[in-house]
Design a protein around this motif. Structure first.
Motif, short mmCIF file in Angstrom:
data_model
loop_
_atom_site.label_atom_id
_atom_site.label_comp_id
_atom_site.label_asym_id
_atom_site.label_seq_id
_atom_site.Cartn_x
_atom_site.Cartn_y
_atom_site.Cartn_z
N ASN A 225 0.82 -1.22 0.00
CA ASN A 225 0.00 0.00 0.00
C ASN A 225 0.85 1.26 0.00
O ASN A 225 0.40 2.31 -0.40
N GLU A 226 2.10 1.12 0.49
CA GLU A 226 2.92 2.30 0.66
C GLU A 226 3.64 2.73 -0.62
O GLU A 226 4.33 3.75 -0.64
N LEU A 227 3.48 1.94 -1.70
CA LEU A 227 4.32 2.20 -2.88
C LEU A 227 3.68 3.18 -3.85
O LEU A 227 2.53 3.04 -4.24
N PRO B 62 -1.90 -3.33 -4.37
CA PRO B 62 -2.04 -2.99 -2.95
C PRO B 62 -2.06 -4.27 -2.10
O PRO B 62 -2.15 -5.37 -2.64
N ASP B 63 -1.96 -4.12 -0.79
CA ASP B 63 -1.98 -5.29 0.11
C ASP B 63 -3.42 -5.78 0.27
O ASP B 63 -4.03 -5.62 1.35
N GLN B 64 -3.98 -6.32 -0.79
CA GLN B 64 -5.33 -6.89 -0.75
C GLN B 64 -5.30 -8.21 -1.50
O GLN B 64 -4.81 -8.26 -2.63
N SER C 235 7.70 -8.93 -5.21
CA SER C 235 8.49 -8.53 -4.05
C SER C 235 7.57 -8.02 -2.96
O SER C 235 6.49 -7.48 -3.23
N ALA C 236 8.02 -8.21 -1.72
CA ALA C 236 7.35 -7.79 -0.48
C ALA C 236 6.16 -8.68 -0.14
O ALA C 236 5.75 -9.53 -0.91
N GLY C 237 5.65 -8.48 1.09
CA GLY C 237 4.47 -9.20 1.52
C GLY C 237 4.68 -10.68 1.79
O GLY C 237 3.73 -11.46 1.73
N VAL C 238 5.95 -11.10 2.07
CA VAL C 238 6.17 -12.52 2.35
C VAL C 238 6.61 -12.77 3.79
O VAL C 238 6.99 -13.88 4.15
N LEU D 97 -0.42 -7.92 6.93
CA LEU D 97 -0.60 -7.50 5.53
C LEU D 97 0.34 -8.23 4.58
O LEU D 97 0.45 -7.87 3.42
N ASP D 98 1.01 -9.25 5.07
CA ASP D 98 1.88 -10.04 4.20
C ASP D 98 1.06 -11.16 3.57
O ASP D 98 0.93 -12.26 4.12
N LEU D 99 0.48 -10.84 2.42
CA LEU D 99 -0.57 -11.69 1.84
C LEU D 99 -0.12 -12.47 0.62
O LEU D 99 -0.91 -13.21 0.03
MG MG Z 1 4.42 -4.82 2.72
#
Ligand code: MG
Ligand code: AMP
Length: 408
Positions: free
Chosen positions: A185-187, A225-227, A248-251, A256-258
């Protein structure tokens, strides 16, 4: 946590090669050859001179000395690109230039600086050995030789050899298409105005560049987004548009690591999560219908380092490359290189060459968000858990780029 070697084994066991295609020689640089290149003819095709001078029959000057020189009659001239108009007879010298075919019957060349010549006659004041200054037919390549094997990467020298052999096209492995997805969400992506707590999307661009460096073709899936639903939708898109998906990210382990859940819900089978390394621990790998999916961590350095260690070898394997690893060198630590903690460290270092070999020095703060220290890095020093490489001790370094002289 899984050791790095085992993680790589699990990944590579699930990687096959892509199909191949025909490309023009001019477009073949950096590609991996998919068929053996067989010499269709001898190179050189006929014996030729390696000097400007005179072609002769060595036997005519076999006894020549300073006191009793051999005197030969100049019978004709062979410039490069022409054949002598008749064979060389006994007692004859033929004016010849570098690269020109030897007249039939001649078997040696005497360089012009070693003789006295007046246009009519040549005086040879020393013994001439048969074969002197002659490049024999086939000395470089013989007809039927395999000169480049499948799995070899085509460099500038290979391009030259292929041109010599008359190959205007070559069969190479296709570039794997690699979909790149950033999540968070922050990107704020390039070209959009970041919100008050947003950060620029870095990973899409560094990872696309790494894909190109590894011989692949990136496909940009943008930022999700983180959804869960949004990530699932991009994963489906990526897997339909590309041979490989890299997110990348969310792992990690936050709410919110989906990404892992999204992968599982998209029908992917997950084969690993969490590798004993620093940076990069939460890396994830899965497959859906045989297509590899990498869930890289979000910190920009973690994403780049895990790409280097896992995605790059996988892409090289897909490309049919025989050698899939970056080179490693042994380097002396120029200052202590500490790796506290229970995971193996991949530390960013500069490499400098001196009389004793390579020296390695940390590029600075090793935090996984410090991209600047990746910019400075020539390589990654591989250091065991809870270990400090003392100054003067030797350490293995994975070389990430061509080493250039540095002014730092
Ligand atoms: Mg994240
Ligand atoms: P995460 O694993 O999602 O918590 O991400 C770890 C860190 O990486 C966070 O500080 C994220 O803001 C940062 N991050 C994630 N994706 C990107 C990206 N595409 N570009 C730059 N930083 C990122």
């Amino acid at each position: 946590m899984i050791p790095v070697e085992e993680a790589l084994e699990r990944i590579l066991a699930r990687i096959g090669s892509v199909s191949d295609e025909r490309v023009t020689l001019a477009a073949a640089l950096g590609r991996v050859l998919a068929e053996p290149v067989v010499a269709t003819r001898d190179i050189p095709a006929w014996p030729n001179s390696s000097m400007d001078g005179y072609a002769l029959r060595a036997v005519d000057a076999a006894a020549a000395t300073r006191e009793r020189p051999a005197r030969l009659r100049v019978a004709g001239e062979v410039p490069a690109g022409r054949l002598a108009d008749r064979p060389a007879a006994a007692g004859e010298a033929w004016r010849i230039f570098t690269g020109a075919p030897l007249p039939e019957g001649a078997d040696a060349v005497v360089p012009q600086e070693d003789v006295a010549a007046d246009g009519q006659r040549v005086t040879v004041r020393g013994r001439i050995a048969p074969g002197a200054y002659v490049r024999p037919a086939g000395e470089d390549v013989r007809a039927g030789d395999v000169v480049v094997t499948p799995g070899g990467t085509i460099g500038a020298a290979e391009v030259g050899l292929l041109a010599t052999l008359g190959y205007s096209q070559v069969q190479v492995y296709r570039r794997p298409r690699v979909a790149i997805l950033s999540t968070g969400n922050e990107l704020a992506d390039l070209g959009t105005q970041p919100g008050p707590a947003q950060i620029p999307n870095t990973n899409t661009y560094s990872l696309m560049a790494q894909v190109i460096e590894a011989g692949g073709e990136p496909v940009n899936l943008g930022v999700a987004p983180d959804q869960l639903e949004a990530i699932i939708e991009r994963v489906r898109w990526g897997l339909s548009a590309a041979d490989v998906l890299v997110s990348s990210a969310g792992v990690s382990v936050g709410e919110l690591d989906l990404v892992r859940e999204a992968l599982a819900r998209s029908g992917a089978e997950l084969h690993l999560w969490q590798v004993s390394m620093r940076p990069g621990k939460p890396i994830t790998f899965g497959t859906r219908e045989g297509r590899p999916i990498f869930g890289l961590p979000g910190n920009p350095v973690s994403a780049m380092v895990t790409f280097e260690l896992f995605v790059r070898p996988a892409l090289r394997k897909m490309e049919g490359a025989e050698v899939i690893d970056r080179p490693r060198v042994r380097a002396r630590a120029l200052e202590p290189i500490p790796n506290p903690g229970s995971r193996r460290g991949y530390l960013r270092v500069t490499l400098t060459a001196d009389a004793q070999g390579y020296g390695a020095r940390l590029t600075g703060d090793q935090g996984s968000a410090i991209l600047r220290s990746m910019v400075l890095a020539d390589g990654l020093a591989v250091v065991a858990p809870d270990t400090t490489i003392a100054a003067g001790e030797v350490v293995d370094v994975i070389v990430l780029r061509a080493l250039e002289p540095r002014s730092r």
